[in-house]
Design a protein around this motif. Sequence first.
Motif, PDB file in Angstrom:
ATOM      1  N   UNK A  17       0.829  -1.205   0.000  1.00 44.65           N
ATOM      2  CA  UNK A  17       0.000   0.000   0.000  1.00 44.65           C
ATOM      3  C   UNK A  17       0.864   1.256   0.000  1.00 44.65           C
ATOM      4  N   UNK A  18       1.968   1.221   0.747  1.00 47.43           N
ATOM      5  CA  UNK A  18       2.893   2.359   0.757  1.00 47.43           C
ATOM      6  C   UNK A  18       3.509   2.557  -0.623  1.00 47.43           C
ATOM      7  N   UNK A  19       3.822   1.446  -1.296  1.00 44.66           N
ATOM      8  CA  UNK A  19       4.364   1.544  -2.652  1.00 44.66           C
ATOM      9  C   UNK A  19       3.327   2.163  -3.597  1.00 44.66           C
ATOM     10  N   UNK A  20       2.065   1.800  -3.404  1.00 45.66           N
ATOM     11  CA  UNK A  20       1.006   2.366  -4.233  1.00 45.66           C
ATOM     12  C   UNK A  20       0.909   3.871  -4.021  1.00 45.66           C
ATOM     13  N   UNK A  21       0.900   4.296  -2.769  1.00 48.92           N
ATOM     14  CA  UNK A  21       0.777   5.730  -2.491  1.00 48.92           C
ATOM     15  C   UNK A  21       1.987   6.496  -3.029  1.00 48.92           C
ATOM     16  N   UNK A  22       3.175   5.929  -2.851  1.00 41.36           N
ATOM     17  CA  UNK A  22       4.375   6.582  -3.393  1.00 41.36           C
ATOM     18  C   UNK A  22       4.282   6.692  -4.910  1.00 41.36           C
ATOM     19  N   UNK A  23       3.777   5.631  -5.536  1.00 41.03           N
ATOM     20  CA  UNK A  23       3.622   5.576  -6.984  1.00 41.03           C
ATOM     21  C   UNK A  23       2.669   6.669  -7.464  1.00 41.03           C
ATOM     22  N   UNK A  24       1.499   6.763  -6.838  1.00 34.29           N
ATOM     23  CA  UNK A  24       0.511   7.751  -7.248  1.00 34.29           C
ATOM     24  C   UNK A  24       0.988   9.168  -6.945  1.00 34.29           C
ATOM     25  N   UNK A  25       1.675   9.337  -5.820  1.00 40.43           N
ATOM     26  CA  UNK A  25       2.214  10.659  -5.479  1.00 40.43           C
ATOM     27  C   UNK A  25       3.282  11.095  -6.475  1.00 40.43           C
ATOM     28  N   UNK A  26       4.054  10.133  -6.947  1.00 40.86           N
ATOM     29  CA  UNK A  26       5.130  10.423  -7.911  1.00 40.86           C
ATOM     30  C   UNK A  26       4.579  11.115  -9.153  1.00 40.86           C
ATOM     31  N   UNK A  27       3.368  10.725  -9.561  1.00 40.78           N
ATOM     32  CA  UNK A  27       2.774  11.288 -10.762  1.00 40.78           C
ATOM     33  C   UNK A  27       1.785  12.417 -10.458  1.00 40.78           C
ATOM     34  N   UNK A  28       1.723  12.814  -9.211  1.00 38.25           N
ATOM     35  CA  UNK A  28       0.915  13.983  -8.864  1.00 38.25           C
ATOM     36  C   UNK A  28      -0.582  13.773  -8.872  1.00 38.25           C
ATOM     37  N   UNK A  29      -1.051  12.537  -8.750  1.00 39.18           N
ATOM     38  CA  UNK A  29      -2.491  12.301  -8.759  1.00 39.18           C
ATOM     39  C   UNK A  29      -3.138  12.822  -7.470  1.00 39.18           C
TER      40      UNK A  29
END
Length: 538
Positions: A128-140
Amino acid sequence: MTISPQDLLAAASHSKAWPFQEAQRLAKRLPEGKPGGVLFETGYGPSGLPHIGTFQEVLRTSLVRRAYEVLTGGVATRLVAFSDDLDGLRKVPGNVPNQAMLAEHLGKPLSRIPDPFEKYESFAAHNNAMLRDFLDRFGFDYEFVSSSDCYNSGRFDDALRAVLANFQAILDIMLPTLGEERRRTYSPIMPISPTTGAVLQVPVEVVDAAQGIIRFTDADGSVVQQSALGGMAKCQWKVDWAMRWVALGVDYEMYGKDLTDSGIQSGKIARVLGGNKPEGLIYELFLDAKGEKISKTKGNGLSIEQWLTYGSEESLGFYIFANPKSAKQLHAGVIPKAVDDYWQFRAAIPGQDVDKRLGNPVWHLLRANARHEGADAPGQGETLPVPFSLLLNLVGVLGASATREAVWSYLGNYVADADPAAHPALDALVDKALAYNRDFVAPTLAKRAPAGGEVAALRALDAALAAADPATSAEDLQTIVYEIGKQPEFGFESLRDWFKALYETLLGSEQGPRMGSFIALYGIEPTRRLIAEALARA
């Protein structure tokens, strides 16, 4: 060209761009929104790490969300990224450490299994942390919601009571879709064993729907009566999906073609539970270079890390934007065109009327996430001084001597103020061009010897370049190349044949750039050396 809010709203109501088509259907259901905001959802299974499919689903959902906001004049919306982390671990992933430890926890909820990476309180928490980092990386712009939190906190309890109260009606929907063996053990509710902690696939008897009490046979053969509430049970996948739609009030969710049947059954169950199936789009899946379905087992796909090694984030969004109902081949060969097309469409925005602008993929992409000011902000007509395809040709010709410094020295022939700091987008693409050339272009380059009339034509081109001023423009250089190719004594049936000969003998590829632009970028004298090398092979 500035567009008024009134003109924008009018154009959005009849736009044929697919995000607006989706938004128009949702607006018919919710023209004025609803308290708390219209809810868009995208789901995620945390047994694996985020991937390019995760990106495309969140991006496309965000595109529809922003289109709906435009269409409704700013109705409030929310996007939930939902993690199904109470699901049981079915098999041990092959790409994680501590596999023996995970094997001991098969069947248990992902949120109740230790983190094999030993960084978080559970395996699900890590992913879940990887998902949030992933989505944050692209500014969603999104809200993260986990299945475990919803079940454990009681947020889903009322919806679970509705499932128990409509137990037989749900069975009537699901059983005809299952095989004989599966029907014998199927239950809409899966209890969590009080002895092993595993999610059980066993028949369940509803004792008291209002109180949430169920009865089942545990793995050790004992008959257990316990609550299904508060995280002591979870719903089967299709029931869970429907229950979530109703409990959270989801208004829009898209999903892949492989979930078409699941969507149909879940829609029926949602109605039994007193809700409705959300609006949504069924999108096609990605294919590999051979047109075959991408499989994790085969490893025939392209990861998001690979795309971002050779192309930009914006180009990935551009490639994904096109008709989501058509299958797309996802491989490295599509990247260069996607990069150039992105910048071509971006440069066009300021001069487009409202209808064309709303059909421009980049207009939508610039509005998709929280990072950008919006597609009508200053600078959205920015251009790339050198097309990526031309950059690749330059790197390819430089060969072993291609470095960032060497590329920028040649860019000085073509770009005013050839300083990486002055052109950050171009500078980022220099690194990607070097990587793409190294891995895909250089291994395939093979410069052939000129033959027949090609030899004389190359000599004529060399003579014309020798007489040209070093500052000759790309357009004038293109004219020189054109005029030589049109001369009948060289025997070219068409200019296409002439340019093909130039690409194959000078660049070592079947396709290439506008030669005038390439000569201006590479330089007249270096180009003459390429010609001399080609003639030496004749």
